[in-house]
Design a protein around this motif. Structure first.
Motif, PDB file in Angstrom:
ATOM      1  N   ALA A 189      43.766  46.121  45.123  1.00  6.96           N
ATOM      2  CA  ALA A 189      44.425  44.482  45.749  1.00  6.96           C
ATOM      3  C   ALA A 189      45.304  43.927  45.377  1.00  6.96           C
ATOM      4  O   ALA A 189      46.433  43.273  46.297  1.00  6.96           O
ATOM      5  N   VAL A 190      46.078  44.392  44.051  1.00  8.20           N
ATOM      6  CA  VAL A 190      47.292  43.797  43.326  1.00  8.20           C
ATOM      7  C   VAL A 190      48.092  45.489  43.911  1.00  8.20           C
ATOM      8  O   VAL A 190      49.620  44.551  44.688  1.00  8.20           O
ATOM      9  N   LEU A 195      48.486  46.158  47.893  1.00  9.55           N
ATOM     10  CA  LEU A 195      49.021  45.582  49.051  1.00  9.55           C
ATOM     11  C   LEU A 195      50.519  44.688  48.075  1.00  9.55           C
ATOM     12  O   LEU A 195      51.047  45.235  47.425  1.00  9.55           O
ATOM     13  N   THR A 196      50.617  43.327  48.941  1.00  9.20           N
ATOM     14  CA  THR A 196      52.406  43.146  48.668  1.00  9.20           C
ATOM     15  C   THR A 196      51.765  41.233  48.083  1.00  9.20           C
ATOM     16  O   THR A 196      50.902  40.530  49.187  1.00  9.20           O
ATOM     17  N   THR A 197      52.725  40.252  47.971  1.00 16.54           N
ATOM     18  CA  THR A 197      53.191  38.757  48.078  1.00 16.54           C
ATOM     19  C   THR A 197      52.229  38.608  49.149  1.00 16.54           C
ATOM     20  O   THR A 197      51.514  36.964  49.623  1.00 16.54           O
ATOM     21  N   ASP A 198      53.291  39.035  50.181  1.00 19.41           N
ATOM     22  CA  ASP A 198      53.483  38.681  51.671  1.00 19.41           C
ATOM     23  C   ASP A 198      52.459  39.116  52.226  1.00 19.41           C
ATOM     24  O   ASP A 198      51.267  38.143  52.838  1.00 19.41           O
ATOM     25  N   TRP A 207      49.187  38.962  50.764  1.00 22.32           N
ATOM     26  CA  TRP A 207      47.630  37.874  51.031  1.00 22.32           C
ATOM     27  C   TRP A 207      48.653  36.451  50.904  1.00 22.32           C
ATOM     28  O   TRP A 207      48.052  35.411  51.436  1.00 22.32           O
ATOM     29  N   LYS A 208      50.223  35.822  50.957  1.00 23.16           N
ATOM     30  CA  LYS A 208      50.326  34.403  51.232  1.00 23.16           C
ATOM     31  C   LYS A 208      50.228  34.027  52.331  1.00 23.16           C
ATOM     32  O   LYS A 208      50.189  33.485  53.384  1.00 23.16           O
ATOM     33  N   TYR A 264      40.386  34.575  51.384  1.00 34.05           N
ATOM     34  CA  TYR A 264      41.354  35.745  50.627  1.00 34.05           C
ATOM     35  C   TYR A 264      40.195  36.041  49.833  1.00 34.05           C
ATOM     36  O   TYR A 264      40.099  37.626  49.785  1.00 34.05           O
ATOM     37  N   PRO A 308      48.433  33.446  46.249  1.00 31.98           N
ATOM     38  CA  PRO A 308      46.977  34.504  46.506  1.00 31.98           C
ATOM     39  C   PRO A 308      47.164  35.835  45.533  1.00 31.98           C
ATOM     40  O   PRO A 308      46.642  36.321  44.412  1.00 31.98           O
ATOM     41  N   HIS A 309      48.054  36.717  46.066  1.00 38.84           N
ATOM     42  CA  HIS A 309      48.520  38.126  45.021  1.00 38.84           C
ATOM     43  C   HIS A 309      48.483  37.574  43.446  1.00 38.84           C
ATOM     44  O   HIS A 309      47.889  37.853  43.078  1.00 38.84           O
ATOM     45  N   LEU A 317      45.134  37.015  42.603  1.00 41.49           N
ATOM     46  CA  LEU A 317      44.157  38.208  42.274  1.00 41.49           C
ATOM     47  C   LEU A 317      44.943  39.435  41.216  1.00 41.49           C
ATOM     48  O   LEU A 317      43.991  39.900  39.837  1.00 41.49           O
ATOM     49  N   ARG A 319      61.360  36.297  47.182  1.00 40.46           N
ATOM     50  CA  ARG A 319      60.671  35.843  48.379  1.00 40.46           C
ATOM     51  C   ARG A 319      60.350  34.706  48.218  1.00 40.46           C
ATOM     52  O   ARG A 319      59.994  33.406  48.896  1.00 40.46           O
ATOM     53  N   ASP A 320      59.468  34.650  47.005  1.00 42.39           N
ATOM     54  CA  ASP A 320      58.689  33.657  47.055  1.00 42.39           C
ATOM     55  C   ASP A 320      58.804  32.740  46.289  1.00 42.39           C
ATOM     56  O   ASP A 320      58.157  31.251  46.448  1.00 42.39           O
TER      57      ASP A 320
END
Lengths: 357, 357
Positions: A216-217, A220-223, A225-226, A245, B174-175, B178, B310-311
């Motif tokens: 899941a980390v 995928l990506t921070t985006d 999830w965000k 989430y 969230p990322h 996780l 970006r975050d």
């Protein structure tokens, strides 16, 4: 005794055939007395046998995503024009695998080590002996499928006219090897794994859940999830919906990976860590890639956390005539699942242009 | 009985003082009867008490990296001009922590939950009561230190003239939450952790090693590993040299994290997961950041896998007058350790300009 796991069934993954290629000697010294490959085909092989496309599969995956997302009318992989052969990995759960074999000498913890090169040699033999295919119009695969695609292009340059490795490398990077270790250790650290000798994958649920959590980390990506992109993804089961989430993580990602077989994942992970075409040229990556005669388009995914574009582009630079097209998915590596029509359109455009060239 | 772990000593981390601020009530309801903060100061507080800089610490870290890398003549954080106060996190191993407290009501598994806001309130009280500091020329911190920096700027706008969050966010994504879970589960899945009631951190070695292995993937970058950047990093101990990446992983990264206290890491990780200044404004991040009056420069690190630019930039856009300067390190998030003189020079330039403004 083989373990019955419904995840590895035609019902769950789509129709396939088990095709035997007999006794198969593996690069690491092991032997599979009767290697059965789980093969799904789409379309018809023409008389000239020059319309075949091979698709090798990725870690934890099967032919399912290919027929669901990439193959069909309107796609570059159009079965009305091409004969598309998806071959599931050795040890991946559908082809001969630790938990399904009835050969006690290779069952469970006794399953031999398998390399990318073994899969590629087995596929070559299968295509030649079973289908009479001597040349492939295209080899295309994602992630570990890309590793096999590269291996094909280096090992059998005369047999591969075109190659499209998506989100994967010809030579696994140290970072990738370390990443895969965290995935594998999440499983083997579960006492229920029992050195590979469990009687149901559910005994390894904690380890499989930790394995899923790492995916899941990194997958995928921070985006992803965000932005709560997961809200647009259909549940795997109507009873497993999600509105947070945490629920998506639990009901989709954990559910998916916890359905799988631990020893199959370990077999594939070991193989992934050691993917390296340089083995075919005494460790010289440039020499290995220099052998390629296929027309190659390298397709990394932006935001991929472990097969980042820069690593894929470095290999393209060593490959005669190769071009690079970056794909875009907010899901990063898991963009491979085809969550976005825009991503699928990018793949179709790239493969379509390659097949027309 | 407190556990003696030499990692948490002045010998290992550099001199510090334990300063008590007495009974401290935590946001989650727990109480620390005698909260002792481990504080390291550099330079002299001037009579006007207007030359103070606060540095909160990051996950697993202490004041050590700050005096080793960032503080000194020739740096922006110059002790001949500034009074620099580094305050180690509550529960981080040096300040009052699960394995060091002699208060049985909060020892080990009974240690209360601590939030970023608790650290910031404790630091504010410490600075005011012990040093008589009412305003800070600068708050600067990396990663969880950036979380605390943001919290300071939102919670005490009148007390923070300048703020420089490095490689961290005001609201955990969230990322990131996780990701942190995978770190914590790597520890708690070790039977030796025993619900937090071990008698030596060495009993949790397997879990700490898995924890370290995940850091090697997410804390660093594909480029760091691929270019063998680690060859230029001095060993932590002369007996622990390395000539392969596996040895660097074993003798540096695993060695470092396996020296730490599991319950301290779990305390910090829980805190990290919940860092969120929006809690101060009924969940409205823009409203919270809109309260900031400090001059803010946001300093993300390119290639950071879990606090990507970006975050950080999205939060800067919500912060009045904030600017962004991207830092560059091949080590990604672990660039914070200051492996590269070029990175340190970038930080010094950014902080120097901020302090002169």
């Amino acid at each position: 005794m083989p373990i019955d796991n419904p995840f590895y069934s035609a019902q769950a993954q789509g129709d396939y055939a088990l095709l035997s290629i007999g006794r198969f000697e593996l690069e690491e010294g092991g032997v599979i007395e009767d290697l059965q490959l789980a093969v799904a085909t789409y379309g018809e092989l023409n008389e000239a046998k020059d319309n075949a496309i091979l698709v090798p599969t990725w870690f934890s995956g099967t032919h399912a995503t290919w027929w669901q997302v990439y193959i069909g009318e309107g796609h570059a992989l159009d079965p009305s024009r091409w004969f598309i052969v998806v071959v599931n990995q050795i040890g991946g759960g559908l082809s001969t695998s630790p938990h399904t074999t009835d050969d006690p000498s290779i069952a469970m913890s006794r399953f031999p080590k398998v390399r990318i090169g073994d899969d590629v040699r087995a596929q070559e033999q299968l295509l030649r002996e079973v289908f009479g295919i001597e040349r492939l119009a295209l080899v295309v695969g994602g992630s570990m499928g890309a590793q096999q695609t590269w291996e094909w292009a280096v090992r059998f340059p005369d047999k591969v006219l075109r190659a499209a490795p998506i989100a994967g490398t010809a030579q696994n990077t140290p970072h990738d090897t370390l990443f895969t270790r965290t995935l594998l250790d999440a499983i083997t650290s579960d006492p229920g794994w029992n050195g590979g000798e469990y009687t149901s994958h559910t005994q390894v649920r904690d380890g499989l859940a930790r394995h899923a959590d790492i995916w899941a980390v990194m997958g995928l990506t921070t985006d992803f999830w965000k932005t709560e992109f997961w809200r647009g993804i259909p549940p795997l089961d109507p009873a497993l919906s999600f509105s947070t989430y945490e629920e998506f993580q639990q009901n989709f990602i954990r559910f998916l990976f916890c359905s799988m077989d631990p020893d199959a994942l370990l077999c594939m992970g070991w193989k992934w860590q050691r993917g390296d075409v340089a083995r075919l040229a005494d460790g010289d990556l440039a020499a290995a890639l220099g052998r390629i005669t296929a027309r190659v388009v390298v397709l990394p995914i932006e935001q991929d956390m472990f097969f980042p574009p820069r690593d894929c582009e470095a290999e393209a630079a060593l490959t005669p005539g190769a071009t690079v097209t970056r794909l875009h998915s907010i899901a990063g590596h898991f963009g491979l699942f085809g969550f976005e029509a825009s991503y699928v359109a990018e793949v179709d455009a790239a493969l379509g242009a390659l097949l027309d060239a």
